[in-house]
Design an enzyme around this catalytic site. Sequence first.
Site, PDB file in Angstrom:
ATOM      1  CG  ASN A 136     -34.020 -17.568 -23.598  1.00 14.36           C
ATOM      2  OD1 ASN A 136     -35.170 -18.003 -23.927  1.00 14.36           O
ATOM      3  ND2 ASN A 136     -33.036 -17.975 -24.493  1.00 14.36           N
ATOM      4  CD1 TRP A 137     -37.193 -18.099 -17.501  1.00 19.68           C
ATOM      5  CD2 TRP A 137     -39.404 -18.351 -17.757  1.00 19.68           C
ATOM      6  NE1 TRP A 137     -37.877 -17.579 -16.531  1.00 19.68           N
ATOM      7  CE2 TRP A 137     -39.209 -17.759 -16.497  1.00 19.68           C
ATOM      8  CE3 TRP A 137     -40.877 -18.903 -17.852  1.00 19.68           C
ATOM      9  CZ2 TRP A 137     -40.020 -17.412 -15.610  1.00 19.68           C
ATOM     10  CZ3 TRP A 137     -41.851 -18.493 -17.091  1.00 19.68           C
ATOM     11  CH2 TRP A 137     -41.538 -17.696 -15.930  1.00 19.68           C
ATOM     12  CE  LYS A 138     -30.878 -20.975 -22.389  1.00 22.59           C
ATOM     13  NZ  LYS A 138     -29.575 -21.215 -22.952  1.00 22.59           N
ATOM     14  CG  HIS A 149     -30.663 -18.084 -28.146  1.00 23.98           C
ATOM     15  ND1 HIS A 149     -30.109 -19.101 -27.959  1.00 23.98           N
ATOM     16  CD2 HIS A 149     -30.720 -17.331 -26.938  1.00 23.98           C
ATOM     17  CE1 HIS A 149     -29.542 -19.244 -26.824  1.00 23.98           C
ATOM     18  NE2 HIS A 149     -29.929 -18.275 -25.998  1.00 23.98           N
ATOM     19  CD  GLU A 192     -29.570 -22.471 -26.301  1.00 25.20           C
ATOM     20  OE1 GLU A 192     -31.015 -22.166 -26.204  1.00 25.20           O
ATOM     21  OE2 GLU A 192     -28.920 -22.277 -25.294  1.00 25.20           O
ATOM     22  CD  GLU A 245     -27.384 -14.638 -25.621  1.00 19.62           C
ATOM     23  OE1 GLU A 245     -27.635 -14.405 -24.315  1.00 19.62           O
ATOM     24  OE2 GLU A 245     -28.064 -15.379 -26.288  1.00 19.62           O
ATOM     25  N   GLY A 280     -24.661 -21.442 -21.158  1.00 16.09           N
ATOM     26  CA  GLY A 280     -25.078 -22.545 -20.268  1.00 16.09           C
ATOM     27  C   GLY A 280     -23.880 -23.291 -19.851  1.00 16.09           C
ATOM     28  CB  SER A 294     -22.484 -18.350 -17.573  1.00 17.40           C
ATOM     29  OG  SER A 294     -22.527 -19.600 -18.585  1.00 17.40           O
ATOM     30  N   GLY A 313     -30.151 -19.791 -17.795  1.00 17.70           N
ATOM     31  CA  GLY A 313     -30.250 -20.824 -16.848  1.00 17.70           C
ATOM     32  C   GLY A 313     -30.682 -20.200 -15.401  1.00 17.70           C
TER      33      GLY A 313
HETATM   34  C1  PEP Z   1     -29.257 -17.599 -23.103  1.00 17.70           C
HETATM   35  O1  PEP Z   1     -30.052 -18.433 -23.364  1.00 17.70           O
HETATM   36  O2  PEP Z   1     -29.373 -16.654 -23.747  1.00 17.70           O
HETATM   37  C2  PEP Z   1     -28.067 -17.698 -21.999  1.00 17.70           C
HETATM   38  C3  PEP Z   1     -27.065 -16.573 -22.198  1.00 17.70           C
HETATM   39  O3  PEP Z   1     -27.895 -18.735 -21.387  1.00 17.70           O
HETATM   40  P1  PEP Z   1     -27.284 -18.938 -19.885  1.00 17.70           P
HETATM   41  O4  PEP Z   1     -27.597 -17.749 -19.109  1.00 17.70           O
HETATM   42  O5  PEP Z   1     -27.691 -20.325 -19.261  1.00 17.70           O
HETATM   43  O6  PEP Z   1     -25.629 -18.879 -20.228  1.00 17.70           O
END
Ligand code: PEP
Length: 251
Positions: free
Chosen positions: A11-13, A97, A99, A169, A175, A215, A237
């Site tokens: 996921n490049w967000k 998600h 976020e 998640e 993050g 993460s 990330g």
């Molecule tokens: C995500 O954006 O779904 C995610 C799990 O981010 P990260 O790997 O940076 O924690």
Amino acid sequence: MENRRPLIAGNWKMYKTCPEAVDTIAKLKELVDGVTTVDIMITPAFTALSQVAETVAGSNIQVGAQNLSWHDEGAYTGEISGSMIVSAGCTHVIIGHSERRQYFNETDATVNQRIMAAIRHKLVPVFCVGETEAEREADATCSVLDKQVTDGLQGIALEDLADLVIAYEPVWAIGTGKTATSEQAQEVHHYVRGQLEKAYGAGFAQSVRILYGGSVKPANIAELMSMADVDGALVGGASLDAETFSQIVKY
Ligand code: PEP
């Protein structure tokens, strides 16, 4: 025995301009060339979808969007429909998600409508669920997940869920550098699969892929993937760098 092919999704967000996205995906394509044992999927920003999809055409990398509207078309300024992302080359779409839940008022009800829209457009919904740190500390992880899963899938027929992917998640691990231990991930994945079995039967529960996200990095992917109910990862990330993400893909 279940036949759940691992899916490693990036996921490049809200990162990468179009040239940056094309540069990264071109490098990733070379790095994961020949990988046949896992599905690989990347979700760039909407603006880069077409170019990324063109770059990976015919390769082992699939492309997804990070969201979609529940409307099919209309006067909804700023929204992006299922047919738009399909026409840009997407096969998958991330829905719900944390976020989006945290910053953009996403609710279980709107998640439900978006999953229905994804199904109408034959997109694979990557349905994100997860508890906050406060909810975990209050011992509410299971009840939070029950509600998210039940409400998110409300009114959707079993036959329409064949391609569904769930991403667990934990919000406290996204993050933050804090990863759930592989045992914590397994415990929740097993719980969610059990709830899906109660709602939809063993056949569905054993076939649905449940990804872990939070993460994930090259150093922890192998252990997470060794867990019986962990069927892949949604990586934020660590997906931004082609070399790092390729190491995760090749865990
Ligand atoms: C995500 O954006 O779904 C995610 C799990 O981010 P990260 O790997 O940076 O924690």
